[in-house]
Design an enzyme around this catalytic site. Structure first.
Site, PDB file in Angstrom:
ATOM      1  N   ILE A 293       0.903  -1.145   0.000  1.00  0.00           N
ATOM      2  CA  ILE A 293       0.000   0.000   0.000  1.00  0.00           C
ATOM      3  C   ILE A 293       0.946   1.199   0.000  1.00  0.00           C
ATOM      4  O   ILE A 293       1.516   1.551   1.028  1.00  0.00           O
ATOM      5  CB  ILE A 293      -0.946  -0.004   1.213  1.00  0.00           C
ATOM      6  CG1 ILE A 293      -1.833  -1.252   1.165  1.00  0.00           C
ATOM      7  CG2 ILE A 293      -1.785   1.279   1.227  1.00  0.00           C
ATOM      8  CD1 ILE A 293      -2.725  -1.443   2.377  1.00  0.00           C
ATOM      9  N   PRO A 294       1.180   1.781  -1.171  1.00  0.00           N
ATOM     10  CA  PRO A 294       2.327   2.677  -1.383  1.00  0.00           C
ATOM     11  C   PRO A 294       2.170   4.106  -0.869  1.00  0.00           C
ATOM     12  O   PRO A 294       2.160   5.068  -1.644  1.00  0.00           O
ATOM     13  CB  PRO A 294       2.501   2.644  -2.898  1.00  0.00           C
ATOM     14  CG  PRO A 294       1.118   2.441  -3.417  1.00  0.00           C
ATOM     15  CD  PRO A 294       0.445   1.545  -2.409  1.00  0.00           C
ATOM     16  N   CYS A 295       2.110   4.251   0.439  1.00  0.00           N
ATOM     17  CA  CYS A 295       2.065   5.590   1.026  1.00  0.00           C
ATOM     18  C   CYS A 295       3.322   6.388   0.686  1.00  0.00           C
ATOM     19  O   CYS A 295       3.297   7.618   0.741  1.00  0.00           O
ATOM     20  CB  CYS A 295       1.898   5.503   2.540  1.00  0.00           C
ATOM     21  SG  CYS A 295       0.283   4.893   3.033  1.00  0.00           S
ATOM     22  N   HIS A 296       4.392   5.693   0.329  1.00  0.00           N
ATOM     23  CA  HIS A 296       5.620   6.402  -0.034  1.00  0.00           C
ATOM     24  C   HIS A 296       5.439   7.220  -1.317  1.00  0.00           C
ATOM     25  O   HIS A 296       6.225   8.120  -1.579  1.00  0.00           O
ATOM     26  CB  HIS A 296       6.804   5.426  -0.178  1.00  0.00           C
ATOM     27  CG  HIS A 296       6.664   4.436  -1.282  1.00  0.00           C
ATOM     28  ND1 HIS A 296       5.939   3.267  -1.145  1.00  0.00           N
ATOM     29  CD2 HIS A 296       7.153   4.440  -2.536  1.00  0.00           C
ATOM     30  CE1 HIS A 296       5.995   2.593  -2.281  1.00  0.00           C
ATOM     31  NE2 HIS A 296       6.726   3.282  -3.145  1.00  0.00           N
ATOM     32  N   ARG A 297       4.396   6.959  -2.085  1.00  0.00           N
ATOM     33  CA  ARG A 297       4.139   7.719  -3.318  1.00  0.00           C
ATOM     34  C   ARG A 297       3.358   9.008  -3.063  1.00  0.00           C
ATOM     35  O   ARG A 297       3.054   9.742  -4.005  1.00  0.00           O
ATOM     36  CB  ARG A 297       3.396   6.849  -4.324  1.00  0.00           C
ATOM     37  CG  ARG A 297       4.233   5.678  -4.808  1.00  0.00           C
ATOM     38  CD  ARG A 297       3.539   4.861  -5.864  1.00  0.00           C
ATOM     39  NE  ARG A 297       4.320   3.662  -6.134  1.00  0.00           N
ATOM     40  CZ  ARG A 297       3.797   2.477  -6.404  1.00  0.00           C
ATOM     41  NH1 ARG A 297       2.490   2.326  -6.485  1.00  0.00           N
ATOM     42  NH2 ARG A 297       4.585   1.439  -6.612  1.00  0.00           N
TER      43      ARG A 297
END
Length: 167
Positions: free
Chosen positions: A132-136
């Site tokens: 779940i790409p919160c880094h994006r």
């Protein structure tokens, strides 16, 4: 019941946890013991046990995602959160690798244009780093905003995805 194990990656320790339904946590950090202590706080009222030798495939898959975050997760997921959090997390999973979005962008995508702060809170509650790409998620001016697992890791993940601004 949740099984877990901790492995090492180029970005530090990686805790991987899974239920019978699928992967429910990937935590990143510097201290494997601290990551293990965090697990019961994030999954209260759940039996947590160490993974056995067959659990190694889960750890290997998670570490591969850390090393190459643009790759899709090959394992089933067990995503746990509120209805709003799951709505946000599903929107985050639609952000293509190598690109970013802002909290405001995600709020608009889910039909709640004034909920940027609530989107940020959902990102902070995310238990499955990278998948779940919160880094994006970046600020509207494209600068880096906070990241549960550390801003340096966020910058490195974006670099690994070849996001132009962060190369």
């Amino acid at each position: 019941m949740i099984r877990f194990a901790v492995g090492d990656s180029s970005l530090g320790s990686v805790l991987v946890a899974a239920s019978d339904a699928g992967m429910c946590a990937i935590f990143l950090g510097d201290d494997p013991d601290a990551l293990a202590r965090e697990l019961p706080n994030r999954f209260p009222k759940t039996d947590i046990v160490s993974g056995d030798a067959t659990f190694a495939k889960w750890v290997t898959a998670a570490i591969a995602l850390v090393e190459r975050p643009a790759v899709d997760c090959p394992l089933p997921l067990d995503v746990r959160g509120t209805a709003f959090q799951i709505l946000v997390w599903n929107a985050l999973r639609q952000i293509p690798p190598g690109t970013t979005a802002s909290y405001t962008d995600i709020a608009k995508r889910i039909g709640k244009p004034k909920a940027a702060r609530a989107v940020a809170a959902a990102c902070a509650a995310n238990k499955i780093a990278i998948v779940i790409p919160c880094h994006r998620i970046v600020r509207t001016d494209e600068t880096l905003s906070g990241y549960r697992w550390g801003i340096e890791r966020k910058a490195e993940l974006l670099k690994r995805e070849d996001v132009p601004r962060y190369r």
